[in-house]
Write an enzyme that holds these catalytic residues in place. Structure first.
Site, mmCIF file in Angstrom:
data_model
loop_
_atom_site.group_PDB
_atom_site.id
_atom_site.type_symbol
_atom_site.label_atom_id
_atom_site.label_comp_id
_atom_site.label_asym_id
_atom_site.label_seq_id
_atom_site.Cartn_x
_atom_site.Cartn_y
_atom_site.Cartn_z
ATOM 1 C CE LYS A 93 12.390 -3.364 -2.282
ATOM 2 N NZ LYS A 93 13.305 -4.434 -2.714
ATOM 3 C CB CYS A 118 -0.949 0.041 1.176
ATOM 4 S SG CYS A 118 -2.105 -1.333 1.256
#
Length: 609
Positions: free
Chosen positions: A604, A2
């Site tokens: 990530k 997000c």
């Protein structure tokens, strides 16, 4: 995971928000949205399932004007990927974006429904919007409403809230999910990652756990959860503005693989002096603490866990210090016995990995001797909350599959091994060999990168495969683990890694002509043992791909492909042998046509459990 961007300014902020989202795409997401409010309180919201570019196209078709806005990229947790579940979420005039997971969203949802609120999404975030709306109806300012709402939330959140009736203020709250405020001239910003804001500012304030911030164009006021005002230091970012530029490379991952020689040079800069490792940046009291260390506990997740596994061999064989490595999500939920004078080392590229942070906080309660963070992001939560910290200085890493962060972590860990060996009074040749190897490492990796075309040709053999097996021994076993992780992450080929000595204990049953077996085989004392394992695979018709030095004694055949490696110093061999496995994974993914930089279902930085 997000991404959040917010801005409050006199100028239109829509393009600032969109550019911020573009710079956060590497974190992984499935939908995107933004909301902008003008000076008269008119709010416009756009949301799209898919890429930020689709949101940008919608913004071109429906121009957004206004000086206050928030934007978000969503990685689905509660509720499927859809436009209706995309952020921002709205409750009348309250607009909210949120990273994290609200664990008690179901009882809160039922309470709010009983108060007359209607939910249109499946998300936990909509609970925050309605809850703040309800508290605001009870009286007071938006800040007071947020201060009453936040204690009712359980879980992790980084949230930014605006009220379209009062477009001169943004409210932000942080618990377990990072937020950073960007300071401008007559304008201010907020994001989940400073990279999003580099086009507009280089001055940042990192919110700490439990902070609530009130942001206007001309001021930033920060409060703790009781409402008492607190001061937080602002810092100047050293991140490069063009960190998000791929340059001549096709993908960020490719760029970051090729950046490794320079990244390692940056990691070493200022840390080797007169043939010794110089870690004086740790501060004047570090030597006293480190000289007491009798045991090392390493916590990490994913690729960082693999680097910790490599370093365990180094700490024990070179510095004589017992070392354990544990997955952070396992450590935090079990009862563990703390060894005497044990140093807690945490590894994280982002410094915001939720499980690793939780493990660090638990270690403080358990009575560890001290804590040391090895991280790539100065000012991150892991760095701020640790007693000591060493930066990898790898530069921004955008590809989801970590490359240069891994090799620079190993570089820092090896320097720490050298430092500890000296403090323990061990033979000076240990540090000498480490320093010599590290100084040679950048040029050794450049040699390896020059063989990229050979690896690319090799990748063709994997294009129709569904499984792969990686083997290694000693400190190369974790490199096999890392190679398997890279291949599965970006090519979606099911890949597993084993210590080669374990073949007879199960994995040998998998061997056939359709199972490629990748072996890392540097010249060391385990090479002859490894050759026996290779013959076991060969005898059963397995397809072997062996990375070894020219004089290792291997001969290519129909089912054994030898990829000759240049000679490399033994102490740095694990770092060096990582690179061809990165290249192999990259080229296999290219052939298979997967999304190299943003592989499906992955993010990530994992900032929630």
């Amino acid at each position: 995971m997000c991404g959040i961007v917010g801005a409050i300014a006199q100028r239109d902020v829509a393009e600032i928000l969109l550019e911020g989202l573009r710079r956060l795409e590497y974190r992984g997401y499935d939908s995107a949205g933004l909301a902008v409010v003008d000076a008269e309180g008119h709010m416009t919201r756009l949301r799209r399932l898919g890429k930020v570019q689709m949101l940008a196209q919608a913004a071109e078709e429906h121009p957004l004007h206004g000086g206050t806005g928030i934007a978000h990229t969503r990685w689905a947790t509660h509720g499927e990927p859809s436009e209706v579940n995309a952020h921002p979420h709205v409750s009348e005039h309250i607009v909210v974006v949120h990273n994290g997971i609200i664990e008690n969203h179901e009882p809160l949802r039922e309470e709010l429904k009983a108060r007359g609120y209607t939910f249109v999404s499946e998300t936990d975030t909509e609970v925050i919007a309605h809850l703040v709306n309800w508290e605001l109806k009870q009286g007071g300012t938006l800040r007071e409403a947020v201060l009453r709402a936040i204690p009712q939330l359980r879980g992790a959140y980084g949230t930014v809230i605006m009220d379209s009736r009062h477009p001169d203020t943004l409210l932000a709250a942080r618990s377990g999910s990072p937020l950073v405020i960007g300071l401008g001239m007559g304008e201010n910003f907020i994001a989940s990652d400073q990279l999003a804001l580099l086009p507009v500012t280089r001055r940042f304030i990192f919110l700490e756990e439990g902070d609530i911030a009130e942001i206007t164009r001309r001021s930033v006021n920060i409060f703790d959860k009781t409402g008492a005002e607190v001061k937080r230091q602002d810092i100047e970012s050293n991140l490069q503005y063009d960190a998000g530029d791929k340059g001549i490379y096709r993908h960020y991952m490719q760029k970051e693989i090729y950046e490794q020689p320079n990244a390692i040079k940056n990691t070493l800069t200022g840390r080797i002096s007169h043939g010794q490792v110089d870690l004086s940046e740790l501060g004047p009291n570090a030597d006293e603490l480190l000289s007491k260390v009798e045991h090392i506990q390493i916590l990490a997740c994913g690729t960082s866990y693999n680097s910790g596994m490599v370093s365990r061999y180094w700490f024990e064989s070179l510095a004589g210090i017992p070392c354990d490595v544990e997955i952070a999500s396992e450590f935090r939920y079990r009862k563990s016995a703390v060894r005497r004078n044990s140093l807690m080392i945490t590894l994280s590229q982002s410094g915001e990995t939720a499980d690793t942070l939780a493990g660090l906080r638990l270690s403080k309660e358990l009575g560890y001797l001290g804590s040391l963070a090895i991280c790539n992001v100065p000012g991150s939560s892991l760095v701020r909350e640790s007693d000591l910290a060493l930066m990898t200085n790898a530069g921004t890493e955008i590809g989801v599959a970590s490359t240069k962060a891994f090799t620079t972590q190993l570089t820092v860990l090896l320097m720490l091994v050298a430092k500890l060996s000296r403090l323990k009074g061990l033979d000076a040749s240990i540090e000498h060999d480490i320093v010599h190897g590290l100084q040679a490492l950048p040029s050794r990796i450049e040699q390896m990168l020059s063989q990229d075309k050979r690896i690319e040709a090799l990748a063709e053999d994997f294009s129709d495969k569904h499984h792969a097996l990686f083997l290694g021994r000693g400190d190369q076993y974790p490199i096999a683990l890392e190679g398997a992780l890279k291949l599965k992450e970006i090519s979606y080929i099911h890949a597993e890694a084993y210590a080669a000595g374990e073949l007879k204990h199960g994995p040998l049953a998998l061997i056939d002509a359709d199972m490629p077996v990748i072996v890392v085989a540097p010249n060391n004392e385990l090479l002859e043992k490894l050759k026996s394992n290779i013959e076991e695979v060969r005898a059963r018709g397995g397809q072997l791909y062996v990375f070894a030095e020219q004089d290792a004694g291997f001969v290519s055949s129909d089912n054994m492909h030898i990829i000759e490696m240049p000679h490399v110093e033994e102490v740095i061999a694990p770092i060096f042998y990582t690179v061809p496995l990165q290249l192999l994974a990259y080229h296999v993914a290219l052939i298979k046509g997967t999304d190299v930089d943003q592989p499906r279902n992955l993010a990530k930085s994992v900032t929630v459990e």
